[in-house]
Write a protein that holds these residues in place. Structure first.
Motif, PDB file in Angstrom:
ATOM      1  N   VAL A  88      32.072 -33.165  25.780  1.00  0.00           N
ATOM      2  CA  VAL A  88      32.820 -34.239  25.145  1.00  0.00           C
ATOM      3  C   VAL A  88      32.080 -34.780  23.922  1.00  0.00           C
ATOM      4  O   VAL A  88      32.690 -35.305  22.999  1.00  0.00           O
ATOM      5  CB  VAL A  88      33.154 -35.355  26.168  1.00  0.00           C
ATOM      6  N   PHE A  89      30.760 -34.611  23.901  1.00  0.00           N
ATOM      7  CA  PHE A  89      29.952 -35.094  22.777  1.00  0.00           C
ATOM      8  C   PHE A  89      29.570 -33.988  21.796  1.00  0.00           C
ATOM      9  O   PHE A  89      28.876 -34.243  20.817  1.00  0.00           O
ATOM     10  CB  PHE A  89      28.681 -35.770  23.293  1.00  0.00           C
ATOM     11  N   THR A  90      30.009 -32.768  22.055  1.00  0.00           N
ATOM     12  CA  THR A  90      29.642 -31.664  21.176  1.00  0.00           C
ATOM     13  C   THR A  90      30.835 -30.822  20.726  1.00  0.00           C
ATOM     14  O   THR A  90      30.761 -30.180  19.685  1.00  0.00           O
ATOM     15  CB  THR A  90      28.628 -30.719  21.866  1.00  0.00           C
ATOM     16  N   ASP A  91      31.897 -30.814  21.502  1.00  0.00           N
ATOM     17  CA  ASP A  91      33.030 -29.934  21.202  1.00  0.00           C
ATOM     18  C   ASP A  91      33.833 -30.416  19.998  1.00  0.00           C
ATOM     19  O   ASP A  91      33.910 -31.608  19.707  1.00  0.00           O
ATOM     20  CB  ASP A  91      33.964 -29.838  22.407  1.00  0.00           C
ATOM     21  N   CYS A  92      34.460 -29.477  19.355  1.00  0.00           N
ATOM     22  CA  CYS A  92      35.329 -29.746  18.215  1.00  0.00           C
ATOM     23  C   CYS A  92      36.596 -30.456  18.682  1.00  0.00           C
ATOM     24  O   CYS A  92      37.193 -30.071  19.697  1.00  0.00           O
ATOM     25  CB  CYS A  92      35.686 -28.418  17.543  1.00  0.00           C
ATOM     26  N   ILE A  93      37.016 -31.466  17.957  1.00  0.00           N
ATOM     27  CA  ILE A  93      38.228 -32.216  18.285  1.00  0.00           C
ATOM     28  C   ILE A  93      39.477 -31.333  18.163  1.00  0.00           C
ATOM     29  O   ILE A  93      40.465 -31.549  18.844  1.00  0.00           O
ATOM     30  CB  ILE A  93      38.358 -33.483  17.405  1.00  0.00           C
ATOM     31  N   PHE A  94      39.414 -30.299  17.331  1.00  0.00           N
ATOM     32  CA  PHE A  94      40.532 -29.368  17.156  1.00  0.00           C
ATOM     33  C   PHE A  94      40.446 -28.194  18.126  1.00  0.00           C
ATOM     34  O   PHE A  94      41.327 -27.353  18.153  1.00  0.00           O
ATOM     35  CB  PHE A  94      40.562 -28.837  15.718  1.00  0.00           C
ATOM     36  N   GLY A  95      39.353 -28.109  18.884  1.00  0.00           N
ATOM     37  CA  GLY A  95      39.191 -27.028  19.842  1.00  0.00           C
ATOM     38  C   GLY A  95      38.661 -25.739  19.255  1.00  0.00           C
ATOM     39  O   GLY A  95      38.726 -24.689  19.904  1.00  0.00           O
ATOM     40  N   LEU A  96      38.135 -25.798  18.025  1.00  0.00           N
ATOM     41  CA  LEU A  96      37.582 -24.584  17.420  1.00  0.00           C
ATOM     42  C   LEU A  96      36.238 -24.244  18.048  1.00  0.00           C
ATOM     43  O   LEU A  96      35.447 -25.131  18.352  1.00  0.00           O
ATOM     44  CB  LEU A  96      37.395 -24.772  15.905  1.00  0.00           C
ATOM     45  N   PRO A 104      33.423 -26.530   8.966  1.00  0.00           N
ATOM     46  CA  PRO A 104      34.064 -27.665   9.628  1.00  0.00           C
ATOM     47  C   PRO A 104      35.573 -27.521   9.819  1.00  0.00           C
ATOM     48  O   PRO A 104      36.245 -26.889   9.001  1.00  0.00           O
ATOM     49  CB  PRO A 104      33.766 -28.821   8.678  1.00  0.00           C
ATOM     50  N   CYS A 105      36.068 -28.137  10.881  1.00  0.00           N
ATOM     51  CA  CYS A 105      37.507 -28.300  11.042  1.00  0.00           C
ATOM     52  C   CYS A 105      37.934 -29.457  10.110  1.00  0.00           C
ATOM     53  O   CYS A 105      37.074 -30.145   9.558  1.00  0.00           O
ATOM     54  CB  CYS A 105      37.863 -28.601  12.501  1.00  0.00           C
ATOM     55  N   PRO A 106      39.226 -29.701   9.951  1.00  0.00           N
ATOM     56  CA  PRO A 106      39.671 -30.756   9.036  1.00  0.00           C
ATOM     57  C   PRO A 106      39.158 -32.170   9.384  1.00  0.00           C
ATOM     58  O   PRO A 106      39.061 -33.013   8.504  1.00  0.00           O
ATOM     59  CB  PRO A 106      41.199 -30.700   9.136  1.00  0.00           C
ATOM     60  N   MET A 107      38.797 -32.419  10.655  1.00  0.00           N
ATOM     61  CA  MET A 107      38.331 -33.760  11.052  1.00  0.00           C
ATOM     62  C   MET A 107      36.845 -33.792  11.390  1.00  0.00           C
ATOM     63  O   MET A 107      36.345 -34.807  11.854  1.00  0.00           O
ATOM     64  CB  MET A 107      39.115 -34.258  12.269  1.00  0.00           C
ATOM     65  N   GLN A 110      34.483 -36.823  10.028  1.00  0.00           N
ATOM     66  CA  GLN A 110      34.893 -38.139  10.543  1.00  0.00           C
ATOM     67  C   GLN A 110      34.634 -38.241  12.046  1.00  0.00           C
ATOM     68  O   GLN A 110      34.095 -39.225  12.536  1.00  0.00           O
ATOM     69  CB  GLN A 110      36.387 -38.411  10.274  1.00  0.00           C
ATOM     70  N   TYR A 111      35.056 -37.209  12.769  1.00  0.00           N
ATOM     71  CA  TYR A 111      34.933 -37.236  14.233  1.00  0.00           C
ATOM     72  C   TYR A 111      33.481 -37.143  14.685  1.00  0.00           C
ATOM     73  O   TYR A 111      33.078 -37.848  15.609  1.00  0.00           O
ATOM     74  CB  TYR A 111      35.756 -36.108  14.853  1.00  0.00           C
ATOM     75  N   ALA A 112      32.688 -36.314  14.047  1.00  0.00           N
ATOM     76  CA  ALA A 112      31.290 -36.131  14.457  1.00  0.00           C
ATOM     77  C   ALA A 112      30.530 -37.448  14.391  1.00  0.00           C
ATOM     78  O   ALA A 112      29.736 -37.759  15.278  1.00  0.00           O
ATOM     79  CB  ALA A 112      30.616 -35.072  13.596  1.00  0.00           C
ATOM     80  N   LYS A 113      30.779 -38.229  13.366  1.00  0.00           N
ATOM     81  CA  LYS A 113      30.100 -39.527  13.227  1.00  0.00           C
ATOM     82  C   LYS A 113      30.478 -40.458  14.384  1.00  0.00           C
ATOM     83  O   LYS A 113      29.612 -41.050  15.019  1.00  0.00           O
ATOM     84  CB  LYS A 113      30.477 -40.165  11.884  1.00  0.00           C
ATOM     85  N   ASN A 114      31.770 -40.567  14.663  1.00  0.00           N
ATOM     86  CA  ASN A 114      32.223 -41.430  15.762  1.00  0.00           C
ATOM     87  C   ASN A 114      31.740 -40.916  17.115  1.00  0.00           C
ATOM     88  O   ASN A 114      31.327 -41.699  17.970  1.00  0.00           O
ATOM     89  CB  ASN A 114      33.750 -41.535  15.763  1.00  0.00           C
TER      90      ASN A 114
END
Length: 145
Positions: A88-96, A104-107, A110-114
Motif C-alpha cells: 500500500v506504501f509502494t505500489d503504483c496507484i494505477f497498478g503498473l 512514472p504513471c500519470p499520477m 503527486q501520489y508518491a508524495k502523499n
C-alpha cells in the motif's frame, strides 16, 4: 489505498486499546458494534490481529480482547503490515508494475508524495496515542447518528 478490512482492523485495534487503561477485555460482539462491522468479519480480522500479536485474546468467561503495554506502544503501521502488507506504501496507484521516478504513471509524482507522508504518519503514530484520543473524547470511531 488501504482496504476496508484494514480500516476495520485499525478501528478495532484502537477500540481495544482504549480499554487498556481500565483493564477491560472486550468481546467480538462489542468490537463489531463499536466499529460498525459485521460480527463474523470482525472475528476474522481479530484472529489475524491476535495471530500477529497486535492484540491478545483470552478465552473463557472472563476473556475477550485486550492490548498489553508493548502492543500499545506499537506503531499503527503494524496493523497495516498485518492486514494489507506494505505494498500500500509502494505500489503504483494505477497498478503498473514498472512505475518509478524514471518511468512514472500519470499520477506518480503527486501520489508518491502523499503516500510517503501517510507512511511516515502511520510509522510515527502509536496505537496508544490513537486510543488516548478516543478515550479522551477528541476522536471517534463511529459515524454520527
Amino acid at each position: 489505498m488501504i482496504s476496508k478490512s484494514c480500516k476495520y482492523a485499525i478501528r478495532a485495534t484502537v477500540f481495544i486499546a482504549s480499554k487498556a487503561r481500565e483493564n477491560i477485555k472486550v468481546s467480538i460482539k462489542e468490537i463489531a458494534e463499536e466499529i460498525e462491522a459485521p460480527v463474523a468479519f470482525t472475528g476474522k480480522i481479530l484472529q489475524t490481529l491476535n495471530k500477529n500479536k497486535i492484540v491478545t485474546s483470552l478465552k473463557g468467561p472472563y476473556g475477550g480482547f485486550y492490548c498489553d503495554e508493548i502492543q500499545l506502544d506499537s506503531p499503527i503501521i503494524e496493523v497495516v503490515r498485518t492486514i494489507d502488507g506494505m505494498g500500500v506504501f509502494t505500489d503504483c496507484i494505477f497498478g503498473l508494475h514498472q512505475c518509478s521516478d524514471s518511468h512514472p504513471c500519470p499520477m506518480h509524482f503527486q501520489y508518491a508524495k502523499n503516500r510517503d507522508e501517510i507512511y511516515h504518519s502511520f510509522k510515527n503514530t502509536t496505537i496508544r496515542s490513537l486510543a488516548d484520543n478516543l478515550s479522551t473524547g477528541i476522536a471517534f470511531l463511529k459515524n454520527p447518528k
